[in-house]
Structures are given as C-alpha cells and as structure tokens.
Design an enzyme around this catalytic site. Structure first.
Site, PDB file in Angstrom:
ATOM      1  N   CYS A 122      29.852 -66.290  -7.454  1.00 37.65           N
ATOM      2  CA  CYS A 122      31.200 -66.866  -7.579  1.00 37.65           C
ATOM      3  C   CYS A 122      31.644 -67.651  -6.358  1.00 37.65           C
ATOM      4  O   CYS A 122      32.736 -68.216  -6.350  1.00 37.65           O
ATOM      5  CB  CYS A 122      32.218 -65.767  -7.892  1.00 37.65           C
ATOM      6  SG  CYS A 122      32.533 -64.664  -6.496  1.00 37.65           S
ATOM      7  N   HIS A 143      31.294 -43.528   5.198  1.00 41.42           N
ATOM      8  CA  HIS A 143      31.809 -44.811   5.676  1.00 41.42           C
ATOM      9  C   HIS A 143      30.991 -46.004   5.196  1.00 41.42           C
ATOM     10  O   HIS A 143      31.197 -47.123   5.662  1.00 41.42           O
ATOM     11  CB  HIS A 143      31.877 -44.827   7.210  1.00 41.42           C
ATOM     12  CG  HIS A 143      32.920 -43.906   7.758  1.00 41.42           C
ATOM     13  ND1 HIS A 143      32.922 -43.475   9.069  1.00 41.42           N
ATOM     14  CD2 HIS A 143      34.007 -43.344   7.181  1.00 41.42           C
ATOM     15  CE1 HIS A 143      33.962 -42.672   9.262  1.00 41.42           C
ATOM     16  NE2 HIS A 143      34.626 -42.572   8.139  1.00 41.42           N
ATOM     17  N   CYS A 160      33.903 -60.513  -7.132  1.00 40.53           N
ATOM     18  CA  CYS A 160      33.216 -60.131  -8.365  1.00 40.53           C
ATOM     19  C   CYS A 160      32.375 -58.872  -8.130  1.00 40.53           C
ATOM     20  O   CYS A 160      32.481 -58.221  -7.098  1.00 40.53           O
ATOM     21  CB  CYS A 160      32.357 -61.285  -8.882  1.00 40.53           C
ATOM     22  SG  CYS A 160      30.849 -61.602  -7.921  1.00 40.53           S
ATOM     23  N   PRO A 187      27.027 -32.699  23.460  1.00 35.13           N
ATOM     24  CA  PRO A 187      27.140 -32.477  24.912  1.00 35.13           C
ATOM     25  C   PRO A 187      28.589 -32.391  25.390  1.00 35.13           C
ATOM     26  O   PRO A 187      28.867 -31.774  26.419  1.00 35.13           O
ATOM     27  CB  PRO A 187      26.443 -33.703  25.521  1.00 35.13           C
ATOM     28  CG  PRO A 187      25.607 -34.270  24.430  1.00 35.13           C
ATOM     29  CD  PRO A 187      26.329 -33.961  23.156  1.00 35.13           C
ATOM     30  N   THR A 226      29.237 -35.632  16.638  1.00 43.08           N
ATOM     31  CA  THR A 226      30.475 -36.254  16.192  1.00 43.08           C
ATOM     32  C   THR A 226      31.664 -35.618  16.898  1.00 43.08           C
ATOM     33  O   THR A 226      31.677 -34.412  17.155  1.00 43.08           O
ATOM     34  CB  THR A 226      30.671 -36.129  14.666  1.00 43.08           C
ATOM     35  OG1 THR A 226      31.973 -36.588  14.318  1.00 43.08           O
ATOM     36  CG2 THR A 226      30.483 -34.705  14.187  1.00 43.08           C
ATOM     37  N   GLN A 261      29.043 -39.991   9.110  1.00 41.02           N
ATOM     38  CA  GLN A 261      29.942 -41.098   9.396  1.00 41.02           C
ATOM     39  C   GLN A 261      29.160 -42.360   9.749  1.00 41.02           C
ATOM     40  O   GLN A 261      29.732 -43.448   9.816  1.00 41.02           O
ATOM     41  CB  GLN A 261      30.843 -40.742  10.581  1.00 41.02           C
ATOM     42  CG  GLN A 261      31.693 -39.510  10.360  1.00 41.02           C
ATOM     43  CD  GLN A 261      32.337 -39.052  11.649  1.00 41.02           C
ATOM     44  OE1 GLN A 261      33.383 -39.554  12.034  1.00 41.02           O
ATOM     45  NE2 GLN A 261      31.705 -38.112  12.337  1.00 41.02           N
ATOM     46  N   ASN A 262      27.872 -42.212  10.008  1.00 40.69           N
ATOM     47  CA  ASN A 262      27.054 -43.327  10.467  1.00 40.69           C
ATOM     48  C   ASN A 262      26.784 -44.317   9.336  1.00 40.69           C
ATOM     49  O   ASN A 262      26.581 -43.915   8.185  1.00 40.69           O
ATOM     50  CB  ASN A 262      25.735 -42.820  11.043  1.00 40.69           C
ATOM     51  CG  ASN A 262      25.950 -41.933  12.249  1.00 40.69           C
ATOM     52  OD1 ASN A 262      26.995 -42.002  12.907  1.00 40.69           O
ATOM     53  ND2 ASN A 262      24.983 -41.084  12.561  1.00 40.69           N
ATOM     54  N   CYS A 273      29.122 -65.452  -1.896  1.00 39.11           N
ATOM     55  CA  CYS A 273      28.522 -64.866  -3.085  1.00 39.11           C
ATOM     56  C   CYS A 273      27.732 -65.918  -3.872  1.00 39.11           C
ATOM     57  O   CYS A 273      28.255 -67.005  -4.142  1.00 39.11           O
ATOM     58  CB  CYS A 273      29.622 -64.275  -3.960  1.00 39.11           C
ATOM     59  SG  CYS A 273      29.019 -63.578  -5.520  1.00 39.11           S
ATOM     60  N   ALA A 308      21.564 -34.169  20.412  1.00 40.21           N
ATOM     61  CA  ALA A 308      21.236 -33.819  19.031  1.00 40.21           C
ATOM     62  C   ALA A 308      19.745 -33.606  18.810  1.00 40.21           C
ATOM     63  O   ALA A 308      19.327 -32.582  18.252  1.00 40.21           O
ATOM     64  CB  ALA A 308      21.757 -34.916  18.097  1.00 40.21           C
TER      65      ALA A 308
END
Length: 260
Positions: A163, A131, A142, A228, A202, A113-114, A160, A245
C-alpha cells in the site's frame, strides 16, 4: 568462576529448588543480552545513556508513537542501532542454558523484555516477547507483515510493498499499549502458578514484569533474582545472586545436570 562460600551455598539452594519444581518461569531483560556483547539501553555504555539527543529531544519522545508520526527516520535510526548491534553476535551462554532448561520441566516459559530475538535463536520455543521483536516489521496501514534477519538493504524509512504506507519495527514504543496477542499469552500463562520464578538481568521496573515475582513471593513459591545490581524486587525474592547472568546460569545448570 571463583565463588564465595556464600554464593556456593545459594547456588546449591537454587539447584535443590529446581529439582523440586515441575514448572518454571524465567523473566529476562537487557542484562542477559549484555553477556553477548550487546550494550544495555541505559547506564554506563548504554545505547541511550544520554537522556537527550543532539537536538535536545528525549529518547522517550523519539521512540514513541508520536515520535514515529513526527519523524519516522529518527525512530528507524535509533532502533537500527539496536539491530546493528545484534549482527554477527551470538546468544550468550545464559540464553543457551535457558533454552536447555525448557526440556527439563513439564512447563517452562520465558517472559522477555528483550527485542533482539536471542532466546529464539538459542532454541527457546516458549517465549513471550512482551515488547515485540526488531526483526518483525509491520505496515502502519494494512495487514502487511515481514520478518527480516537484518536491516541491511532496507531503505532508511521503508514503505509497504502493498500500500506504500510506512513500515515500522514491530516493537512497543514508549506510550504504546502492549501487543494484544502477547498480552493474551501473558495472561493465559501467568494465570497458572509456576513452581519457581527467576528474574535475570532486569531492573523489574514495569509492573507486568514485577508482578509474577511478587505473586510467587506472596504465596511462598521460590523466587530467584540474578543481577549484579539491586533492583525493585531485590528485597522481595527468596534468593538473590549478585552475579552476571551467563556465569550464574551456567553454574546453576552445570550443578543441576550433574545431580540428575
């Protein structure tokens, strides 16, 4: 790292299951990058621990497709906070372990998800960035696409070069559909069962994050949660490690490689 006898036993059990597995899925969230020093999005110390900004607008309203149309500068400012937090910060030991794991199994994928790109920076190749990534930019009008290392040097609201319409970070905003390419890759890989599924850092709130764990559990395939805090899937997984982690992954990998 000092572990209780119970944690020692659980980690040894995880290592034993890994040795029996040919395919592994690792699902990651903000808790993994927190070990690099990045703030999480919610909770104490998180970038968005306050639900409302100084004008009383919720972060979900700001970081939405409607919010971008209404005030693109606010979207760029808030996502810029995330990007700025990533500068000069290295992937954690957890990212490095996950990248190393990719070479030890016949099939190995990361579902993250990071949006910080740390998995790729650590060396992971098989990554589903569900994501998107803050380092990828796209024009709203464009086909212009660009990848940048940082937002330094960008205008507060970039336009951009092809454009002159607005450019935006290529991340999924609140209320938006997931990227079709990411979904196609997700569907292709999740359609093939994994021998073992990890969820790391997560809260597993989204169904597309939770479902691979629930499917594995339904068919009695090993599932491991590293977090945790208790989450939506804590009572579903086979093994729960209430650890940070990086420390949990480092311990697992040290024992796995020693036992080869």
């Amino acid at each position: 790292m000092s572990l209780t006898a119970e944690m020692e036993q659980l980690i040894d059990e995880v290592v034993g299951l890994l040795h029996k597995s040919r395919s592994v899925l690792v699902i990651t969230g903000a808790g993994l990058s927190a070990d690099s020093g990045l703030p999480t999005y919610r909770g104490s110390g998180g970038l968005y621990q306050n639900d409302l900004d100084e004008h009383g607008i919720s972060i979900e309203d700001i970081l939405s497709s409607e919010g971008f149309c209404r005030d693109p500068s606010s979207v760029w400012r808030h996502i810029g906070q995330v990007e700025h937090s990533c500068r000069d910060v290295k992937p954690s030991r957890g990212h490095s372990v996950i990248a190393a794991m990719e070479h030890s199994f016949e099939r190995f994928w990361v579902l993250t998800q990071n949006v910080d790109g740390f998995h790729q920076r650590a060396g992971s190749r098989n990554v589903i960035s569900i994501h998107g990534s803050i380092h990828n930019l796209r024009c709203i009008s464009c086909d212009y696409r660009a990848t940048v290392e940082s937002y330094a040097g960008l205008d507060p609201v970039p336009h951009c070069p092809l454009c002159d319409h607005l450019i935006r970070p290529d991340v999924v905003l609140f209320g938006e559909r997931l990227n079709e390419e990411a979904i196609d890759l997700y569907d292709r890989e999740m359609d093939q069962p994994f021998d073992m599924v990890f969820t790391v850092g997560t809260s597993s709130l989204f169904t597309y994050i939770r479902n691979p764990v629930m499917d594995a559990a339904l068919f009695d395939r090993p599932t491991v949660e590293i977090n945790p805090e208790r989450t939506e899937i804590s009572d579903i997984v086979q093994i729960r490690l209430p650890l940070r982690a990086a420390e949990a992954l480092d311990e697992i990998w040290s024992r796995f490689t020693c036992a080869k």
